[in-house]
Design an enzyme around this catalytic site. Structure first.
Site, PDB file in Angstrom:
ATOM      1  CD  GLU A 184      -2.064   2.526  -3.751  1.00 21.06           C
ATOM      2  OE1 GLU A 184      -3.300   3.270  -4.083  1.00 21.06           O
ATOM      3  OE2 GLU A 184      -1.417   2.708  -2.726  1.00 21.06           O
ATOM      4  CG  ASP A 231      -1.917   1.184   1.228  1.00 17.47           C
ATOM      5  OD1 ASP A 231      -2.605   1.271   0.477  1.00 17.47           O
ATOM      6  OD2 ASP A 231      -1.527   2.080   2.124  1.00 17.47           O
TER       7      ASP A 231
HETATM    8  C1  QV4 Z   1      -8.648  13.466   7.563  1.00 12.98           C
HETATM    9  C2  QV4 Z   1      -8.501  14.736   6.454  1.00 12.98           C
HETATM   10  C3  QV4 Z   1      -6.924  15.293   6.580  1.00 12.98           C
HETATM   11  C4  QV4 Z   1      -6.542  15.525   7.892  1.00 12.98           C
HETATM   12  C5  QV4 Z   1      -6.777  14.199   8.789  1.00 12.98           C
HETATM   13  C6  QV4 Z   1      -6.484  14.441  10.230  1.00 12.98           C
HETATM   14  O1  QV4 Z   1      -9.203  14.421   5.218  1.00 12.98           O
HETATM   15  O2  QV4 Z   1      -6.859  16.414   5.963  1.00 12.98           O
HETATM   16  O3  QV4 Z   1      -5.188  15.601   8.062  1.00 12.98           O
HETATM   17  O4  QV4 Z   1      -8.129  13.694   8.614  1.00 12.98           O
HETATM   18  O5  QV4 Z   1      -6.290  13.235  11.038  1.00 12.98           O
HETATM   19  C7  QV4 Z   1      -9.286   8.664   5.877  1.00 12.98           C
HETATM   20  C8  QV4 Z   1     -10.264   9.676   5.641  1.00 12.98           C
HETATM   21  C9  QV4 Z   1      -9.476  11.054   5.636  1.00 12.98           C
HETATM   22  C10 QV4 Z   1      -8.777  11.394   6.797  1.00 12.98           C
HETATM   23  C11 QV4 Z   1      -7.727  10.085   7.101  1.00 12.98           C
HETATM   24  C12 QV4 Z   1      -6.929  10.171   8.374  1.00 12.98           C
HETATM   25  O6  QV4 Z   1     -10.776   9.535   4.264  1.00 12.98           O
HETATM   26  O7  QV4 Z   1     -10.313  12.195   5.372  1.00 12.98           O
HETATM   27  O8  QV4 Z   1      -8.058  12.560   6.855  1.00 12.98           O
HETATM   28  O9  QV4 Z   1      -8.442   8.968   7.129  1.00 12.98           O
HETATM   29  O10 QV4 Z   1      -7.993  10.058   9.631  1.00 12.98           O
HETATM   30  C13 QV4 Z   1      -7.723   4.737   2.493  1.00 12.98           C
HETATM   31  C14 QV4 Z   1      -8.936   5.926   2.092  1.00 12.98           C
HETATM   32  C15 QV4 Z   1      -8.368   7.047   2.904  1.00 12.98           C
HETATM   33  C16 QV4 Z   1      -8.496   7.080   4.302  1.00 12.98           C
HETATM   34  C17 QV4 Z   1      -7.388   6.082   4.506  1.00 12.98           C
HETATM   35  C18 QV4 Z   1      -6.862   5.905   6.072  1.00 12.98           C
HETATM   36  O11 QV4 Z   1      -8.835   6.016   0.698  1.00 12.98           O
HETATM   37  O12 QV4 Z   1      -9.462   8.038   2.393  1.00 12.98           O
HETATM   38  O13 QV4 Z   1      -8.336   8.348   4.833  1.00 12.98           O
HETATM   39  O14 QV4 Z   1      -7.736   4.856   3.774  1.00 12.98           O
HETATM   40  O15 QV4 Z   1      -8.148   5.211   6.727  1.00 12.98           O
HETATM   41  C19 QV4 Z   1      -3.325   8.627  -2.975  1.00 12.98           C
HETATM   42  C20 QV4 Z   1      -1.968   7.623  -2.545  1.00 12.98           C
HETATM   43  C21 QV4 Z   1      -2.615   6.044  -2.407  1.00 12.98           C
HETATM   44  C22 QV4 Z   1      -3.800   6.003  -1.725  1.00 12.98           C
HETATM   45  C23 QV4 Z   1      -4.999   6.982  -2.325  1.00 12.98           C
HETATM   46  C24 QV4 Z   1      -6.229   6.752  -1.727  1.00 12.98           C
HETATM   47  O16 QV4 Z   1      -0.963   7.881  -3.430  1.00 12.98           O
HETATM   48  O17 QV4 Z   1      -1.601   5.409  -1.942  1.00 12.98           O
HETATM   49  O18 QV4 Z   1      -4.508   8.170  -2.270  1.00 12.98           O
HETATM   50  N1  QV4 Z   1      -4.238   4.431  -2.053  1.00 12.98           N
HETATM   51  C25 QV4 Z   1      -4.162   3.629  -0.681  1.00 12.98           C
HETATM   52  C26 QV4 Z   1      -5.101   2.587  -0.445  1.00 12.98           C
HETATM   53  C27 QV4 Z   1      -6.370   3.454   0.185  1.00 12.98           C
HETATM   54  C28 QV4 Z   1      -5.862   4.098   1.461  1.00 12.98           C
HETATM   55  C29 QV4 Z   1      -4.471   4.433   1.486  1.00 12.98           C
HETATM   56  C30 QV4 Z   1      -3.777   4.378   0.605  1.00 12.98           C
HETATM   57  C31 QV4 Z   1      -3.764   4.754   2.817  1.00 12.98           C
HETATM   58  O19 QV4 Z   1      -5.500   2.021  -1.508  1.00 12.98           O
HETATM   59  O20 QV4 Z   1      -7.236   2.736   0.366  1.00 12.98           O
HETATM   60  O21 QV4 Z   1      -6.823   5.194   1.681  1.00 12.98           O
HETATM   61  O22 QV4 Z   1      -3.450   3.688   3.710  1.00 12.98           O
HETATM   62  O23 QV4 Z   1      -3.625   8.450  -4.526  1.00 12.98           O
END
Ligand code: QV4
Ligand code: CA
Length: 515
Positions: free
Chosen positions: A251, A215
């Site tokens: 990824e 990831d």
């Molecule tokens: C929020 C605010 C932030 C703030 C933060 C403070 O938005 O601005 O700083 O609170 O704590 C979730 C929420 C998100 C929240 C965050 C932290 O959606 O709003 O931030 O948690 O609390 C998945 C989801 C994300 C989720 C994350 C962790 O998609 O929405 O965030 O899990 O739970 C980029 C990357 C790529 C990534 C992609 C989504 O390059 O690597 O974005 N893809 C992978 C996974 C994906 C996962 C992550 C990475 C993180 O496939 O499923 O994100 O592990 O393109």
């Protein structure tokens, strides 16, 4: 000189055991992502469905201890916020995980873990024992005693943005050293952190996993990942050849336009090719003047990464709900007719290592193009525990489990890919629009009609003469065919006619569907 020759020899011999190889058994060729499934259900699915239908492996949701979120209520994405590397998660206990891997391996279905090693939970994750194994943690003090990690193990000092988050993807230092959406960013330059990550991955390898989806790889320095990977054990010899390295697919979302490219990670393993679904979706939706006839040089000819470095998919768990990248062109189960065409094309075409998505349905609520319910977790009981995957009498799934991999057209194309494995891309034909056909040597042939008029044409298939059963409208059962019968003449020619209003406007035949 001698040493040089030995190194070259080792490199050649090493190819089959390298981290690019999925180590599939019995000529199988595809992975299915059973997103958010419980371990017990995956074990059953390996035995009752995946092995008998020729699936090579399954990608599971992250198996490690994760935060439990109350707001929004138990979102799927809580599993991308690690609290530690204990193996209890929303999908089940450590014992259930071990049992699943054993049962899948025993029927020749490999298991790949989604590993979240770039970060821990979000900075706003609070403190307490609100995690899947109940371990204490404090996001506020950067304290994760179950690993243990302390404030010394995070990148905060290295990140130069005001918010501490990644603000600009044009700055490679921000992308690697700042927080991805507020997720506490681990310092992979530290030997201590590298050791903890290698220990976690080795624990999974020893259990019998065949490899990893890594990831957020874009957010880690290739040099740091190289060190972690170099410390990995070879696969468990109870099921794999001695010296086999885990499959690694990283990824890295590279749609162009950013300084970090997928190619930086080719030396380490495969990469997820996000251009694949974005471009194929555009073609099959016929947006921007794209046509299926342009797919004659699909693959590297479309500026995709080299085939032997690519993990390909039509949609993934992020972009099917507007997370991550890919954009509006991504086709999902919600557009089932187009989806079957896209998956059919992907599985027939030789490019890349293919992954099929298996989803759950949720209540979409799209406001101004964005889904307000993009967070909703898997089908669950009111206490937040995940429902088992129920199977209907007709072999489809119930309780909002979509099970795309059980759709006849998709399952039969997974089998098609196995039957034509190793055969060249051959006998391409197109009408200059959206009617295309191609073969795979003399082992298989597909024809698609994505135009608004009928297809009616005689084509050279390269197949031996005889009567074949179309595996899209039906399949061969015993000596009979539940779908269309296709007659190949002794010179390999077939007259195809496919109406544009058919339920599935494509046809596929292969060596094993011959009557
Ligand atoms: C929020 C605010 C932030 C703030 C933060 C403070 O938005 O601005 O700083 O609170 O704590 C979730 C929420 C998100 C929240 C965050 C932290 O959606 O709003 O931030 O948690 O609390 C998945 C989801 C994300 C989720 C994350 C962790 O998609 O929405 O965030 O899990 O739970 C980029 C990357 C790529 C990534 C992609 C989504 O390059 O690597 O974005 N893809 C992978 C996974 C994906 C996962 C992550 C990475 C993180 O496939 O499923 O994100 O592990 O393109
Ligand atoms: Ca990072």
């Amino acid at each position: 000189m001698m040493r040089m020759q030995l190194l070259v020899l080792a490199a050649i011999l090493g190819l089959s055991s390298a981290q690019y190889d999925p180590h599939f058994k019995n000529g199988r060729t595809s992975i299915v992502h059973l997103f958010e499934w419980r371990w017990e259900d995956i074990a059953l699915e390996c035995e009752r469905y995946l092995a008998p239908n020729g699936f090579g492996g399954v990608q599971i949701s992250p198996p490690n201890e994760h935060i439990v979120l109350d707001y929004p209520w138990r979102p799927w994405y809580q599993r991308y916020q690690p609290i530690g590397y204990n193996l209890c998660s929303r999908s089940g206990t450590e014992a259930e995980l071990i049992n699943m891997v054993e049962r899948c391996n025993n029927v020749g279905v490999n298991v790949y873990a989604d590993v979240v090693i770039n970060h821990m939970c979000g900075a706003g994750g609070g403190e307490g024992r609100h995690s899947s194994c109940g371990s204490y943690f404090s996001a506020t003090r950067l304290d994760f005693p179950t690993v243990p990690y302390s404030n010394l193990d995070f990148n905060d000092g290295k990140c130069s943005t005001g918010s501490g988050n990644i603000e600009n993807y044009q700055d490679i230092y921000q992308v690697r050293d700042c927080r991805l959406v507020g997720l506490l960013d681990l310092a992979l330059e530290k030997d201590y952190v590298r050791g903890k990550l290698a220990d976690y991955l080795n624990k999974l390898i020893d259990i019998g996993f065949a490899g990893f989806r890594v990831d957020a790889s874009k957010h880690m320095w290739p040099g740091d990942l190289d060190v972690v990977y170099s410390r990995l054990n070879t696969l468990n010899t109870r099921w794999f050849q001695g010296g086999a390295k885990p499959l690694i697919f990283q990824e890295v979302i590279d749609l162009g336009g950013e300084p970090i490219t997928a190619s930086e990670y080719f030396g380490l393993g495969r990469v997820t090719e996000f251009k694949y679904g974005a471009k194929l979706g555009t073609v099959i939706r016929r947006w921007n003047g794209e046509k299926m006839s342009y797919l004659s040089n699909w693959g590297e000819g479309w500026a995709l990464v080299p085939s032997d470095r690519a993990l390909v998919f039509v949609d993934n768990h992020d972009n099917q709900r507007g997370h991550g990248a890919g954009g509006a062109s991504i086709i999902t189960f919600w557009d089932s007719r187009l989806y079957k065409i896209a998956i059919g094309f992907m599985l027939a075409h030789p490019y890349g290592l293919t992954r099929v998505m298996s989803s759950y349905r949720w209540n979409r609520n799209i406001v101004n193009g964005a889904d307000q319910n993009d967070w909703i977790g898997p089908p669950s009981y009111s206490d937040g525990t995940t429902k088992p995957v129920s199977i209907n009498p007709d072999t489809t799934c119930g309780d909002d489990w979509v099970c795309e991999h059980r759709w006849r057209q998709i399952r039969n194309m997974v089998i098609f890919r196995n039957v034509v494995n190793g055969q060249p891309f051959s006998n391409w034909w197109d009408n200059g629009n959206n009617q295309v056909a191609f073969g795979r040597g003399n082992r298989g042939f597909v024809v698609f009609n994505n135009d608004d008029w009928n297809l009616d044409v005689t084509l050279d298939t390269g197949m031996p003469g005889g009567t074949y059963c179309d595996v899209i409208s039906g399949q061969k059962e015993g000596n009979s065919c539940t779908g269309k019968q296709i007659t190949v003449s002794s010179d390999g020619k077939v007259h195809f006619s496919i109406s544009n209003v058919e339920e599935d406007p494509f046809v596929a035949i292969h060596a094993d569907s011959k009557l």
